[in-house]
Design a protein around this motif. Structure first.
Motif, PDB file in Angstrom:
ATOM      1  N   PHE A  58      -5.228   6.493  10.892  1.00  7.04           N
ATOM      2  CA  PHE A  58      -4.027   5.744  10.570  1.00  7.04           C
ATOM      3  C   PHE A  58      -3.508   6.048   9.170  1.00  7.04           C
ATOM      4  O   PHE A  58      -4.229   6.548   8.303  1.00  7.04           O
ATOM      5  CB  PHE A  58      -4.264   4.237  10.718  1.00  7.04           C
ATOM      6  CG  PHE A  58      -5.392   3.692   9.885  1.00  7.04           C
ATOM      7  CD1 PHE A  58      -5.213   3.377   8.540  1.00  7.04           C
ATOM      8  CD2 PHE A  58      -6.642   3.463  10.449  1.00  7.04           C
ATOM      9  CE1 PHE A  58      -6.235   2.865   7.775  1.00  7.04           C
ATOM     10  CE2 PHE A  58      -7.681   2.945   9.694  1.00  7.04           C
ATOM     11  CZ  PHE A  58      -7.476   2.651   8.350  1.00  7.04           C
ATOM     12  N   PHE A  59      -2.224   5.759   9.006  1.00  8.75           N
ATOM     13  CA  PHE A  59      -1.539   5.797   7.712  1.00  8.75           C
ATOM     14  C   PHE A  59      -1.169   4.365   7.351  1.00  8.75           C
ATOM     15  O   PHE A  59      -0.643   3.620   8.184  1.00  8.75           O
ATOM     16  CB  PHE A  59      -0.276   6.652   7.800  1.00  8.75           C
ATOM     17  CG  PHE A  59       0.717   6.412   6.693  1.00  8.75           C
ATOM     18  CD1 PHE A  59       0.613   7.092   5.489  1.00  8.75           C
ATOM     19  CD2 PHE A  59       1.750   5.494   6.856  1.00  8.75           C
ATOM     20  CE1 PHE A  59       1.523   6.863   4.468  1.00  8.75           C
ATOM     21  CE2 PHE A  59       2.666   5.261   5.837  1.00  8.75           C
ATOM     22  CZ  PHE A  59       2.547   5.952   4.638  1.00  8.75           C
ATOM     23  N   VAL A  60      -1.438   3.954   6.109  1.00  6.76           N
ATOM     24  CA  VAL A  60      -1.204   2.572   5.689  1.00  6.76           C
ATOM     25  C   VAL A  60      -0.473   2.540   4.359  1.00  6.76           C
ATOM     26  O   VAL A  60      -0.785   3.307   3.440  1.00  6.76           O
ATOM     27  CB  VAL A  60      -2.533   1.797   5.559  1.00  6.76           C
ATOM     28  CG1 VAL A  60      -2.340   0.500   4.794  1.00  6.76           C
ATOM     29  CG2 VAL A  60      -3.107   1.486   6.928  1.00  6.76           C
ATOM     30  N   SER A  79     -10.053   2.975   4.376  1.00  6.72           N
ATOM     31  CA  SER A  79      -8.977   3.880   4.004  1.00  6.72           C
ATOM     32  C   SER A  79      -9.107   4.322   2.558  1.00  6.72           C
ATOM     33  O   SER A  79      -9.814   3.688   1.767  1.00  6.72           O
ATOM     34  CB  SER A  79      -7.611   3.197   4.221  1.00  6.72           C
ATOM     35  OG  SER A  79      -7.501   2.043   3.416  1.00  6.72           O
ATOM     36  N   PHE A  80      -8.437   5.432   2.200  1.00  8.58           N
ATOM     37  CA  PHE A  80      -8.433   5.934   0.830  1.00  8.58           C
ATOM     38  C   PHE A  80      -7.049   6.484   0.519  1.00  8.58           C
ATOM     39  O   PHE A  80      -6.218   6.690   1.412  1.00  8.58           O
ATOM     40  CB  PHE A  80      -9.495   7.019   0.651  1.00  8.58           C
ATOM     41  CG  PHE A  80      -9.196   8.293   1.398  1.00  8.58           C
ATOM     42  CD1 PHE A  80      -8.684   9.402   0.741  1.00  8.58           C
ATOM     43  CD2 PHE A  80      -9.429   8.400   2.769  1.00  8.58           C
ATOM     44  CE1 PHE A  80      -8.398  10.574   1.423  1.00  8.58           C
ATOM     45  CE2 PHE A  80      -9.152   9.564   3.455  1.00  8.58           C
ATOM     46  CZ  PHE A  80      -8.638  10.654   2.786  1.00  8.58           C
ATOM     47  N   ILE A  93       1.712 -10.203   0.480  1.00  2.79           N
ATOM     48  CA  ILE A  93       0.890  -9.120   1.017  1.00  2.79           C
ATOM     49  C   ILE A  93       1.637  -8.460   2.181  1.00  2.79           C
ATOM     50  O   ILE A  93       1.534  -8.892   3.334  1.00  2.79           O
ATOM     51  CB  ILE A  93      -0.483  -9.617   1.514  1.00  2.79           C
ATOM     52  CG1 ILE A  93      -1.207 -10.388   0.418  1.00  2.79           C
ATOM     53  CG2 ILE A  93      -1.343  -8.429   1.970  1.00  2.79           C
ATOM     54  CD1 ILE A  93      -2.557 -10.937   0.854  1.00  2.79           C
ATOM     55  N   PRO A  94       2.415  -7.402   1.918  1.00  2.00           N
ATOM     56  CA  PRO A  94       3.020  -6.626   3.009  1.00  2.00           C
ATOM     57  C   PRO A  94       2.005  -5.609   3.540  1.00  2.00           C
ATOM     58  O   PRO A  94       1.145  -5.123   2.795  1.00  2.00           O
ATOM     59  CB  PRO A  94       4.201  -5.931   2.336  1.00  2.00           C
ATOM     60  CG  PRO A  94       3.765  -5.772   0.913  1.00  2.00           C
ATOM     61  CD  PRO A  94       2.874  -6.945   0.593  1.00  2.00           C
ATOM     62  N   TYR A  95       2.112  -5.290   4.830  1.00  2.00           N
ATOM     63  CA  TYR A  95       1.184  -4.330   5.437  1.00  2.00           C
ATOM     64  C   TYR A  95       1.931  -3.532   6.505  1.00  2.00           C
ATOM     65  O   TYR A  95       2.508  -4.105   7.430  1.00  2.00           O
ATOM     66  CB  TYR A  95      -0.004  -5.061   6.072  1.00  2.00           C
ATOM     67  CG  TYR A  95      -1.062  -4.138   6.637  1.00  2.00           C
ATOM     68  CD1 TYR A  95      -2.086  -3.643   5.845  1.00  2.00           C
ATOM     69  CD2 TYR A  95      -1.042  -3.761   7.983  1.00  2.00           C
ATOM     70  CE1 TYR A  95      -3.058  -2.801   6.350  1.00  2.00           C
ATOM     71  CE2 TYR A  95      -2.002  -2.911   8.497  1.00  2.00           C
ATOM     72  CZ  TYR A  95      -3.009  -2.440   7.684  1.00  2.00           C
ATOM     73  OH  TYR A  95      -3.971  -1.593   8.195  1.00  2.00           O
ATOM     74  N   PHE A  96       1.929  -2.199   6.359  1.00  8.04           N
ATOM     75  CA  PHE A  96       2.581  -1.313   7.321  1.00  8.04           C
ATOM     76  C   PHE A  96       1.591  -0.228   7.736  1.00  8.04           C
ATOM     77  O   PHE A  96       0.934   0.386   6.889  1.00  8.04           O
ATOM     78  CB  PHE A  96       3.827  -0.671   6.702  1.00  8.04           C
ATOM     79  CG  PHE A  96       4.461   0.368   7.599  1.00  8.04           C
ATOM     80  CD1 PHE A  96       5.229  -0.012   8.692  1.00  8.04           C
ATOM     81  CD2 PHE A  96       4.280   1.716   7.356  1.00  8.04           C
ATOM     82  CE1 PHE A  96       5.806   0.939   9.524  1.00  8.04           C
ATOM     83  CE2 PHE A  96       4.846   2.677   8.184  1.00  8.04           C
ATOM     84  CZ  PHE A  96       5.611   2.284   9.267  1.00  8.04           C
ATOM     85  N   GLU A  97       1.461   0.007   9.052  1.00 10.69           N
ATOM     86  CA  GLU A  97       0.482   0.970   9.559  1.00 10.69           C
ATOM     87  C   GLU A  97       1.055   1.757  10.734  1.00 10.69           C
ATOM     88  O   GLU A  97       1.698   1.199  11.621  1.00 10.69           O
ATOM     89  CB  GLU A  97      -0.788   0.243  10.016  1.00 10.69           C
ATOM     90  CG  GLU A  97      -1.831   1.158  10.640  1.00 10.69           C
ATOM     91  CD  GLU A  97      -3.015   0.399  11.223  1.00 10.69           C
ATOM     92  OE1 GLU A  97      -3.927   1.050  11.760  1.00 10.69           O
ATOM     93  OE2 GLU A  97      -3.021  -0.851  11.144  1.00 10.69           O
TER      94      GLU A  97
END
Length: 327
Positions: free
Chosen positions: A49-51, A92-93, A295-299
Motif C-alpha cells: 500500500f501507499f499511505v 510502513s516507511f 488525523i487524516p488518512y489516505f491509502e
C-alpha cells in the motif's frame, strides 16, 4: 484539487468501469436466508500500500484572536500488511525517492496501525510518532519550521458491530467479501494519549493530553456488482479531555468527528482499492486555548489471498474453539 484527491477520483472511475463489466449479483439464497458475506478463513491476506497520513493540531487563542497551526513535515509512505483470522498487522516507511519526502531531512514520522476482530467486536490500535513541525500563524505572517518539535500519539477504539450480515473485514483487510449490501450501527469508545515536546530556541515544554469519548457510529457497505464494494460511514461522539502542562491542568468536554470511505475491487483472490478517513478531536487545552486535533488518512492498496498452511489453520481453529469465536 490535491494530488491524493485526484488519485482517489481516478481510482473510483476506474473501478466503477470494472464493476459494470461484471454480471449482476446472483440471488444467493440458502433456505429462507440470504448469504450476505463469505469469509476466507483458510487464507492469509497480504497487501502492498501507499499511505499519506499525519497528526496536525490547530490551536485557537481566545485572548489574542489568532490561530496557531502545528503541521508535521508530511511524508508519503509505502508499506505492507498481513491478516489472518482475528488479527491484521501493517507497517510502513517513508522512502526518500517519493516527491513528498524530498524535504524531510531531520524529520520523522512513524505510524503503526493494528486491527483485531473478536466475534462482533472490533479493536483498533494506532501509534503516531513525529518529529519536525511547521508552525503557521496567518494573522502574524509566521510560517517557520521547527525541527526539534516532537509528538507521540497512542490509542485506538473499541467497537461492537450489531449487524452480523455486515462485513467490516471486507473494507479493511479483505479476508471477507461482502456479497449483498448491508449496514450496521457500531457504538464505539475512542481513547488517545498525546504528548508534545515543544522545543525551539526559547521554549522547552511538554504538553500531555488524554482523550476518552463515546462515539455512536454507522457504516454502510454498498455492493453494486459482485466484485465491487463502496463503503461509507462516520461517527459523532462526546467525551472528556484532560490536558496538562508543567504549570496548569484542565479537564474539559471533548467532541469527536470521524468520516471514512472505501472502495474495493475484488475478483477471485486479487483485490485493490483505496481508503480515506478523517478524525477530528476538539477540546480545550487550557482556559484560553482551544485545540482541534486532526488525523487524516489516505491509502491506496493492492493485495492477494494466499492459502494458509494446514498447521496454521488447525491451530487457529483450536484457538477459536477455546475462545468461542466464529471463524
Amino acid at each position: 484539487m490535491g494530488l491524493t484527491k485526484k488519485i482517489f477520483l481516478i481510482l473510483i472511475t476506474f473501478l466503477g468501469n470494472l464493476s459494470w463489466s461484471q454480471d449482476s449479483i446472483p440471488a444467493l439464497v440458502s433456505s429462507d436466508s440470504i448469504k450476505y458475506k463469505v469469509q476466507f478463513s483458510d487464507k492469509i491476506t497480504g497487501r502492498l500500500f501507499f499511505v499519506n497520513t499525519s497528526n496536525s493540531v490547530n490551536v485557537q487563542s481566545r485572548n489574542q484572536d489568532v490561530d496557531y497551526n502545528l503541521i508535521p513535515n508530511k511524508q508519503d509512505r509505502l508499506g505492507a500488511s498481513i491478516a489472518f483470522r482475528a488479527i491484521a498487522l501493517s507497517f510502513s516507511f517513508a522512502p526518500s525517492f517519493l516527491s513528498e519526502n524530498k524535504d524531510n531531512e531531520d524529520s520523522r514520522l512513524f505510524n503503526l496501525r493494528l486491527k483485531g476482530f473478536f466475534g462482533q467486536w472490533l479493536q483498533t490500535f494506532n501509534l503516531y510518532e513525529q518529529k519536525g513541525f511547521f508552525i503557521e500563524i496567518p494573522e502574524l505572517g509566521i510560517d517557520s519550521y521547527l525541527p526539534k518539535v516532537k509528538s507521540l500519539k497512542i490509542g485506538g477504539s473499541t467497537s461492537y458491530i450489531f449487524n452480523e450480515n455486515f462485513s467490516y473485514r471486507a473494507i479493511v483487510s479483505q479476508d471477507e467479501k461482502q456479497l449483498v449490501s448491508a449496514g450496521t450501527f457500531m457504538p464505539t469508545i475512542v481513547y488517545y494519549y498525546t504528548k508534545y515536546d515543544l522545543i525551539d530556541d526559547t521554549i522547552d515544554e511538554d504538553f500531555h493530553s488524554y482523550d476518552l469519548a463515546f462515539a455512536p457510529s454507522y457504516t454502510y457497505n454498498w455492493v453494486p456488482s459482485k466484485n465491487f464494494l463502496i463503503s461509507a460511514g462516520g461517527s459523532v461522539g462526546i467525551g472528556v479531555n484532560y490536558s496538562k502542562t508543567e504549570t496548569e491542568s484542565l479537564t474539559s468536554i471533548l467532541t469527536e468527528l470521524n468520516f471514512r470511505a472505501s472502495i474495493v475491487y475484488d475478483k477471485n483472490n486479487l483485490y485493490l482499492g483505496g481508503h480515506y478517513s478523517y478524525l477530528v478531536l476538539n477540546h480545550n487545552a487550557d482556559r484560553t486555548t482551544y485545540i482541534k486535533d486532526n488525523i487524516p488518512y489516505f491509502e491506496l492498496f493492492i493485495g492477494y489471498r494466499f492459502k494458509a498452511p494446514k498447521k496454521l489453520v488447525a491451530k487457529a481453529n483450536t484457538i477459536d474453539e477455546k475462545l468461542h469465536l466464529k471463524k
